[in-house]
Design a protein around this motif. Sequence first.
Motif, PDB file in Angstrom:
ATOM      1  N   ILE A 173       0.836  -1.207   0.000  1.00 30.26           N
ATOM      2  CA  ILE A 173       0.000   0.000   0.000  1.00 30.26           C
ATOM      3  C   ILE A 173       0.869   1.256   0.000  1.00 30.26           C
ATOM      4  N   THR A 174       1.969   1.233   0.756  1.00 29.15           N
ATOM      5  CA  THR A 174       2.884   2.372   0.790  1.00 29.15           C
ATOM      6  C   THR A 174       3.484   2.626  -0.582  1.00 29.15           C
ATOM      7  N   GLN A 175       3.869   1.555  -1.296  1.00 28.50           N
ATOM      8  CA  GLN A 175       4.425   1.715  -2.628  1.00 28.50           C
ATOM      9  C   GLN A 175       3.383   2.247  -3.593  1.00 28.50           C
ATOM     10  N   LEU A 176       2.138   1.781  -3.491  1.00 28.30           N
ATOM     11  CA  LEU A 176       1.082   2.288  -4.361  1.00 28.30           C
ATOM     12  C   LEU A 176       0.830   3.761  -4.123  1.00 28.30           C
ATOM     13  N   ALA A 177       0.855   4.171  -2.873  1.00 27.35           N
ATOM     14  CA  ALA A 177       0.601   5.572  -2.541  1.00 27.35           C
ATOM     15  C   ALA A 177       1.664   6.481  -3.134  1.00 27.35           C
ATOM     16  N   GLY A 178       2.886   5.969  -3.306  1.00 22.30           N
ATOM     17  CA  GLY A 178       3.957   6.774  -3.863  1.00 22.30           C
ATOM     18  C   GLY A 178       3.916   6.871  -5.370  1.00 22.30           C
ATOM     19  N   CYS A 179       3.184   6.023  -6.042  1.00 17.34           N
ATOM     20  CA  CYS A 179       3.156   6.029  -7.503  1.00 17.34           C
ATOM     21  C   CYS A 179       2.487   7.289  -8.026  1.00 17.34           C
ATOM     22  N   GLY A 180       3.148   7.976  -8.931  1.00 19.01           N
ATOM     23  CA  GLY A 180       2.558   9.146  -9.567  1.00 19.01           C
ATOM     24  C   GLY A 180       2.621  10.411  -8.737  1.00 19.01           C
ATOM     25  N   SER A 181       3.163  10.339  -7.543  1.00 21.51           N
ATOM     26  CA  SER A 181       3.183  11.537  -6.713  1.00 21.51           C
ATOM     27  C   SER A 181       4.460  12.350  -6.884  1.00 21.51           C
ATOM     28  N   ALA A 182       5.365  11.902  -7.726  1.00 19.27           N
ATOM     29  CA  ALA A 182       6.638  12.593  -7.904  1.00 19.27           C
ATOM     30  C   ALA A 182       6.605  13.542  -9.099  1.00 19.27           C
ATOM     31  N   GLU A 183       5.477  14.158  -9.350  1.00 20.41           N
ATOM     32  CA  GLU A 183       5.378  15.085 -10.472  1.00 20.41           C
ATOM     33  C   GLU A 183       6.159  16.349 -10.179  1.00 20.41           C
ATOM     34  N   GLY A 184       6.879  16.801 -11.169  1.00 19.68           N
ATOM     35  CA  GLY A 184       7.631  18.040 -11.041  1.00 19.68           C
ATOM     36  C   GLY A 184       6.906  19.135 -11.804  1.00 19.68           C
ATOM     37  N   PRO A 185       7.580  20.240 -12.012  1.00 18.90           N
ATOM     38  CA  PRO A 185       6.970  21.337 -12.760  1.00 18.90           C
ATOM     39  C   PRO A 185       6.761  20.952 -14.224  1.00 18.90           C
ATOM     40  N   VAL A 186       5.786  21.565 -14.849  1.00 10.41           N
ATOM     41  CA  VAL A 186       5.510  21.316 -16.269  1.00 10.41           C
ATOM     42  C   VAL A 186       6.590  22.010 -17.085  1.00 10.41           C
ATOM     43  N   ARG A 187       7.265  21.235 -17.917  1.00 12.35           N
ATOM     44  CA  ARG A 187       8.314  21.776 -18.777  1.00 12.35           C
ATOM     45  C   ARG A 187       7.788  21.841 -20.204  1.00 12.35           C
ATOM     46  N   ILE A 188       8.205  22.854 -20.926  1.00  6.46           N
ATOM     47  CA  ILE A 188       7.676  23.140 -22.252  1.00  6.46           C
ATOM     48  C   ILE A 188       8.748  22.900 -23.319  1.00  6.46           C
ATOM     49  N   PRO A 189       8.398  22.163 -24.385  1.00  5.09           N
ATOM     50  CA  PRO A 189       9.362  22.019 -25.480  1.00  5.09           C
ATOM     51  C   PRO A 189       9.517  23.349 -26.227  1.00  5.09           C
ATOM     52  N   VAL A 190      10.753  23.735 -26.454  1.00  2.50           N
ATOM     53  CA  VAL A 190      11.061  25.013 -27.093  1.00  2.50           C
ATOM     54  C   VAL A 190      12.230  24.791 -28.055  1.00  2.50           C
ATOM     55  N   THR A 191      12.201  25.455 -29.190  1.00  2.00           N
ATOM     56  CA  THR A 191      13.310  25.405 -30.142  1.00  2.00           C
ATOM     57  C   THR A 191      13.747  26.827 -30.453  1.00  2.00           C
ATOM     58  N   GLY A 192      14.854  26.939 -31.155  1.00  2.00           N
ATOM     59  CA  GLY A 192      15.267  28.272 -31.551  1.00  2.00           C
ATOM     60  C   GLY A 192      16.587  28.305 -32.263  1.00  2.00           C
ATOM     61  N   LYS A 193      16.970  29.531 -32.607  1.00  2.00           N
ATOM     62  CA  LYS A 193      18.217  29.784 -33.333  1.00  2.00           C
ATOM     63  C   LYS A 193      18.987  30.888 -32.628  1.00  2.00           C
ATOM     64  N   VAL A 194      20.305  30.784 -32.713  1.00  3.14           N
ATOM     65  CA  VAL A 194      21.182  31.797 -32.137  1.00  3.14           C
ATOM     66  C   VAL A 194      22.213  32.168 -33.191  1.00  3.14           C
ATOM     67  N   THR A 195      22.290  33.470 -33.486  1.00  2.63           N
ATOM     68  CA  THR A 195      23.327  33.965 -34.390  1.00  2.63           C
ATOM     69  C   THR A 195      24.182  34.973 -33.650  1.00  2.63           C
ATOM     70  N   LEU A 196      25.439  35.063 -34.071  1.00  2.00           N
ATOM     71  CA  LEU A 196      26.363  36.056 -33.555  1.00  2.00           C
ATOM     72  C   LEU A 196      26.886  36.820 -34.758  1.00  2.00           C
ATOM     73  N   ASP A 197      26.541  38.090 -34.830  1.00  2.00           N
ATOM     74  CA  ASP A 197      26.889  38.921 -35.992  1.00  2.00           C
ATOM     75  C   ASP A 197      26.404  38.276 -37.291  1.00  2.00           C
ATOM     76  N   GLU A 198      25.170  37.838 -37.267  1.00  2.00           N
ATOM     77  CA  GLU A 198      24.457  37.259 -38.411  1.00  2.00           C
ATOM     78  C   GLU A 198      25.004  35.906 -38.882  1.00  2.00           C
ATOM     79  N   THR A 199      25.851  35.274 -38.055  1.00  2.00           N
ATOM     80  CA  THR A 199      26.386  33.950 -38.364  1.00  2.00           C
ATOM     81  C   THR A 199      25.924  32.987 -37.277  1.00  2.00           C
ATOM     82  N   PRO A 200      25.444  31.791 -37.637  1.00  2.00           N
ATOM     83  CA  PRO A 200      25.008  30.835 -36.602  1.00  2.00           C
ATOM     84  C   PRO A 200      26.126  30.573 -35.586  1.00  2.00           C
TER      85      PRO A 200
END
Length: 149
Positions: free
Chosen positions: A14-41
């Motif tokens: 019962i203790t193990q069942l109670a622990g299942c699913g309770s370790a949720e962390g913050p919601v993280r969001i998938p993000v992509t992007g580009k970075v250039t330095l002086d117009e060069t990747p």
Amino acid sequence: MSWLSVSFGSILFITQLAGCGSAEGPVRIPVTGKVTLDETPLLTGVIRFVPADNDGGPAASTRIVGGEFEFSSDNGPVIANHRVEIEATEFQDFAIDDEAAFAVAAEATGESPIAVNPVPAIYNSRSTLTASVTDADGQSFAFDLKTEQ
């Protein structure tokens, strides 16, 4: 089997069942992007999203390769306004931890061969870059950095 061992086993289960699913962390969001330095990747680097204005939550960082970065829903930034820090990596002719190459370069030039990071401090240690991460799908950010301010 004694009732004590059955009871102990039941409590453990019962203790193990109670622990299942309770370790949720913050919601993280998938993000992509580009970075250039002086117009060069930016060939290699690190990008960090640090929650700003006490929005809370953990910071997120990932590698920049060939001017592009990608966070997944496992390692992405949390929903918040963020201060964004960007640093170049591997901008020398040798790895920073290659002591033999460091010694050769120091002897050849007579001074420390540690190069200055080509990304100005206003984009890393004193970053003025910001990004607002929401729960919208397909978020992408472009950061166009300049060496001359």
